[in-house]
Design an enzyme around this catalytic site. Structure first.
Site, mmCIF file in Angstrom:
data_model
loop_
_atom_site.group_PDB
_atom_site.id
_atom_site.type_symbol
_atom_site.label_atom_id
_atom_site.label_comp_id
_atom_site.label_asym_id
_atom_site.label_seq_id
_atom_site.Cartn_x
_atom_site.Cartn_y
_atom_site.Cartn_z
ATOM 1 N N HIS A 1 0.855 -1.189 0.000
ATOM 2 C CA HIS A 1 0.000 0.000 0.000
ATOM 3 C C HIS A 1 0.889 1.236 0.000
ATOM 4 O O HIS A 1 2.122 1.132 -0.030
ATOM 5 C CB HIS A 1 -0.944 -0.016 1.206
ATOM 6 N N ASP B 1 -0.057 6.588 -3.894
ATOM 7 C CA ASP B 1 -1.326 6.201 -4.521
ATOM 8 C C ASP B 1 -1.782 7.239 -5.545
ATOM 9 O O ASP B 1 -2.116 6.903 -6.684
ATOM 10 C CB ASP B 1 -2.423 6.061 -3.458
#
Length: 395
Positions: free
Chosen positions: A141, A171
């Site tokens: 992540h 992200d």
């Protein structure tokens, strides 16, 4: 004067992604006029629909990431669901997916599979570490990508180790923005060649690309920058954050000499005008002296007093404050849209301002499967066939 079409009007995008990186990328395309069809699993849909906080029935973050899209539910593990996707891909311009490498290959829906049906298709795959390399199948992540890109160490105070950044930098910056850039480049190339292509987006790659400034320390000076140990990541008093008497904070960014001298004069420390770049203990002492003075007045008082000096200086705002400043309002960075269930819901505005083909909100974030029957009917399914697909869980 005739109204100009939107910048990406007519561009048909299939969005198979979940969570943040793909959703933000396709919302940017949708805001610019692309026809984005969000394809979600029939049970639950995009994971982001369930994230807190919940408005009435929908997730607040989902509502901020999915306007201007339609929603089709499709179970890609069924033969019927795969067939629907192939039919949609045959007429699409762009497909965006965010699965781990290999998933779409196993489904028979890879770029190679779909480009045989539609050679003009631009197929963008957003993944953590890309489609190649020894880490390609590694889970991760945002925090992991930043850590392994050498970026996370840049956040934090000297001697205290890295901190968890509050924004999803890899992200959104390394994933969403790189994806939209790659897609639009591929669209431009296709206009010349008539041929689509595969766009391989790695959020880890994207995070490394953001090291262009700090990477210079390592690549050209042999210095490994760490949080608080280099001028622009915590060491320099002229480029730092200070607490005020009220508990609020201010940010000083006086990099240029003339700005630093103006700050010193306005702040009442003209003797520091010739000492802009101290290092080591001297830097710590200067920062402590500035900090002590900032603690004598509140944040807003300092902002008011230093504003006439015309320097890079301002308050550290909370999100509510930031969205309601006069400037944010003037730039229309907070707007809203009518939703059939939620009512009037707030929306973050458009960061890209186009003079002739401006971004616009054309529709609210879709309810799960809201457009399933409509889309299937458009590609030739009658009511009986649609109901049959519902019965077997394909949609």
């Amino acid at each position: 004067m005739l109204k100009q079409p939107s910048a990406l009007e007519g561009l048909r995008v299939l969005d198979l992604t979940r969570l943040l990186p793909g959703a933000f990328a396709t919302q940017i395309l949708a805001d610019m006029g692309a026809d984005v069809l969000k394809i979600e699993h029939p049970v639950g849909g995009d994971y982001n629909r369930s994230f807190e906080p919940i408005a009435k029935v929908e997730s607040g973050s989902f509502l901020l990431l999915n306007r201007n899209k339609k929603s089709l539910t499709l179970n890609l593990k069924t033969a019927e669901g795969k067939e629907v996707l192939r039919q949609l891909a045959a007429d699409a311009d762009v497909l965006v997916e965010g699965f781990r490498p290999g998933v779409m290959d196993r489904l028979g829906l890879s770029y190679d599979d779909l480009s045989e049906i539609n050679p003009r298709l631009i197929y963008c795959a957003i993944s953590g570490y890309g489609q190649t390399g020894p880490w390609r199948l590694k889970p991760g992540h945002d925090l992991n990508y930043l850590a392994e890109a050498g970026a996370l160490q840049l956040f934090g105070k000297a001697g205290e180790g890295p901190i968890v950044p509050g924004l999803s930098i890899a992200d959104m910056g390394g994933g969403s923005l790189m994806a939209t850039t790659g897609i639009l480049a591929a669209v431009t190339a296709r206009a010349r060649t008539g041929q689509g292509q595969f766009v391989d987006i790695s959020m880890h790659d994207g995070a490394i690309a953001w090291l262009a400034m700090h990477g210079a320390d390592t690549l050209f000076a042999g210095i490994e920058p760490k949080g608080g140990e280099r001028p622009f990541i915590g060491q320099a008093p002229c480029y730092n954050v200070y607490e005020c008497a009220c508990g609020g904070f201010v940010a000083l960014g006086a990099i240029e000499e003339h700005f630093w001298r103006r700050f010193c004069d306005a702040f009442g420390v003209p003797e520091l005008g010739d000492q802009q770049w101290p290092v080591g203990q001297a830097a710590q002492a200067q920062k402590a002296a500035l900090q002590a003075r900032f603690l004598t007045k509140s944040r807003d008082v300092w902002v008011a007093e230093l504003e006439p000096a015309d320097i890079p200086f301002g308050p550290v705002l909370g999100i509510a404050e930031a969205l309601h400043t006069d400037h944010a309002r003037a730039r229309e960075m907070l707007t809203d849209v009518d939703h059939p269930v939620e009512g009037r819901v707030p929306q973050i505005g458009f960061p890209v301002k186009l003079s002739e083909t401006p971004c616009a909100i054309r529709s609210a974030p879709p309810q799960l499967g809201e457009h399933t029957a409509e889309v299937l009917a458009q590609i030739g399914y009658d009511a009986e066939a649609i109901e049959a697909m519902r019965a077997i869980g394909a949609v």
